[in-house]
Design an enzyme around this catalytic site. Structure first.
Site, PDB file in Angstrom:
ATOM      1  N   ASP A  74      45.261 -20.398  40.897  1.00 15.50           N
ATOM      2  CA  ASP A  74      44.668 -20.646  39.576  1.00 15.50           C
ATOM      3  C   ASP A  74      43.159 -20.421  39.558  1.00 15.50           C
ATOM      4  OD1 ASP A  74      47.161 -21.378  38.722  1.00 15.50           O
ATOM      5  OD2 ASP A  74      46.772 -23.529  38.730  1.00 15.50           O
ATOM      6  N   HIS A 100      47.988 -15.685  34.828  1.00 14.44           N
ATOM      7  CA  HIS A 100      46.875 -15.839  35.749  1.00 14.44           C
ATOM      8  C   HIS A 100      45.739 -14.844  35.489  1.00 14.44           C
ATOM      9  CE1 HIS A 100      49.761 -18.271  38.253  1.00 14.44           C
ATOM     10  NE2 HIS A 100      48.693 -19.047  38.166  1.00 14.44           N
ATOM     11  N   ASN A 132      61.873 -11.082  53.348  1.00 15.32           N
ATOM     12  CA  ASN A 132      61.365  -9.871  52.706  1.00 15.32           C
ATOM     13  C   ASN A 132      60.628 -10.319  51.454  1.00 15.32           C
ATOM     14  OD1 ASN A 132      60.759  -7.448  51.538  1.00 15.32           O
ATOM     15  ND2 ASN A 132      62.859  -6.842  51.127  1.00 15.32           N
ATOM     16  N   SER A 144      48.140 -15.658  42.902  1.00 17.08           N
ATOM     17  CA  SER A 144      49.304 -15.324  42.084  1.00 17.08           C
ATOM     18  C   SER A 144      48.912 -14.330  41.006  1.00 17.08           C
ATOM     19  CB  SER A 144      49.868 -16.589  41.424  1.00 17.08           C
ATOM     20  OG  SER A 144      50.868 -16.251  40.475  1.00 17.08           O
ATOM     21  N   GLY A 204      53.132 -15.661  43.720  1.00 19.43           N
ATOM     22  CA  GLY A 204      52.226 -16.661  44.264  1.00 19.43           C
ATOM     23  C   GLY A 204      52.969 -17.721  45.049  1.00 19.43           C
TER      24      GLY A 204
END
Length: 445
Positions: free
Chosen positions: A196, A222, A290, A217, A88
């Protein structure tokens, strides 16, 4: 079936049996002995089977499962494009850095430009702004919603303002209509940090889909998990080209991993001042990264997303039980409030002490922790008070609009407890009873 297919089927069948032996039978909750975690991974044999299946293919990087997840995730949210990334935090980095692309011309964020945000949140909503050399402009929040105080938006705006970057705190949507109206009025970008709040809705549409770019995320606490992982999503075909480039090293080429010459003119174009026909796979239009996830992470995500609606429903139910169980303590706590047009997919249950209560945040938190109930502060509380900000100068490196009085209140007096899907009703009631038992020490009933 050939020998390899038979062997693979046998391996995956044994994975299912392994899950059933090791994980299926959950230990019962025992008050004061079992830990009430604020969050946790929720999975079954399907995640493990997918994970092993992906590992047997040994593609490792972005591949079949990654493509499948991106398709399923964008379909779930109702957006045109979704890119899988490795966290995230990387999603927030990528979302912000995409808006610095020279391809955006006069709308590109440049060093010294300002981005409106809040200090009461997680550091990686702010970090990309600072690290690039833009200037975060902090506005205060509401102590009831823990989200941006929209009355401060206009005073925060200047001729240098280029964007607004905000999170939906603990799954509670901020006033998106008002923020979007402000952004449209001043021609500003809007990034929604939805890490969230996956599954939250505002006026019937998912949060994360209102702005120019949304982020998610998939860290274990989560709404769904890949262990590590995240996503960036948008409906803007111009932005998705930039996001894809920056996620994949900054390359100009859009070939998928393991594929060559999608454009059909790999050696037939002029790029910048490179020699004519320079291999398009090694032409870079951005200073990128990356940030790809592995296919094994994506394989877990493909199983998790099937469970997401159930996860969200359970979070809402757990939140409602806590709210009803604590509502008569509204003279002690600022209980969480939502906007009428919001339908939160809660990440946690926040409690903020009211002024002049006879105890401190640390005292109640230490009591809960001693009873094996995990608690968390509202992340950074006030990010400008942290050691990482000691090298930054107010006025040059960051700016505070008006004041951060409620942000400081949250820094000192707010904490939250969990509502994650696997939390038992017994555990939830134990949290309610333990908070009430603490209150009785102060003759609060």
């Amino acid at each position: 079936m050939n020998e390899i297919d038979i062997l693979k089927a046998d391996i995956l069948d044994k994975v299912k049996k392994y899950y059933q032996l090791l994980y299926k039978n959950k230990k019962p909750f025992i008050p004061k002995k079992s830990c009430v975690n604020y969050a946790g991974r929720v999975f079954d044999e399907n995640e493990m089977i997918n994970l092993v299946d992906a590992s047997l293919e040994f593609w490792l990087t972005h591949g079949r499962y990654s493509n499948k997840f991106e398709s399923k995730f964008s379909e779930y949210l109702g957006v045109k494009y979704a890119l899988l990334v490795n966290s995230g935090s990387s999603a927030n980095l990528l979302a912000f850095m995409a808006l610095t692309s020279p391809l955006l011309k006069n709308r590109a964020i440049k060093r010294g430009d300002e981005v409106i945000t809040v200090a009461a949140g997680f550091p990686t909503t702010v970090a990309p702004i600072v690290q690039y050399g833009a200037v975060p402009v902090f506005v205060d929040v509401s102590v009831e919603t823990l989200n941006i105080d929209i009355t401060q938006l206009e005073s925060a705006h200047s001729i240098k303002t280029k964007a607004v970057m905000l999170a939906h705190t603990l799954g509670n949507p901020f006033d998106i209509r008002a923020v979007k109206k402000f952004c449209d009025k001043h021609d500003l970008w809007l990034i929604e940090d939805n890490c969230d709040a996956l599954g939250s809705k505002y006026e019937g549409n998912f949060t994360g889909t209102w702005g120019d770019i949304g982020t998610s995320s998939f860290y274990p606490p989560h709404h769904m998990t890949m262990g590590e992982g995240g996503a960036v999503y948008t409906n803007n075909k111009h932005l998705i080209k930039i996001l894809l480039s920056m996620r994949d090293w900054g390359r100009d080429c859009w070939c998928k991993s393991g594929v060559d010459n999608t454009c059909g003119c790999r050696f037939l174009k002029q790029h910048g001042t490179l020699p004519f026909g320079y291999d398009h796979k090694y032409v870079y239009s951005h200073f990128g990264y990356n940030l790809k996830a592995t296919d094994m992470q994506a394989a877990i995500g493909c199983a998790q997303i099937e469970k997401l609606p159930k996860f969200i429903a359970q979070r809402k139910e757990n939140f409602d039980i806590l709210f009803k169980g604590l509502i008569d303590l509204k003279d002690v706590f600022h209980l969480p409030q939502t906007l009428p047009q919001s339908d939160p997919s809660w990440f946690g249950f926040p409690l903020t002490l009211k002024d002049n209560v006879p105890f401190t945040r640390n005292e109640i938190v230490e009591y809960l922790e001693a009873n094996k109930i995990q608690t968390r502060n509202l992340f950074a509380g006030n990010i400008t008070k942290h050691p990482c900000f000691t090298v930054l100068k107010e006025g040059n490196d960051f700016r505070i609009s008006q004041h951060l009085s409620m942000t400081n209140k949250i820094m000192c007096d707010c904490f939250w407890i969990g509502v994650y899907p696997e939390m038992s009703k017994t555990a939830i009631q134990f949290m309610i009873d333990t908070i009430r038992k603490f209150m009785r020490q102060y003759a609060i009933k």
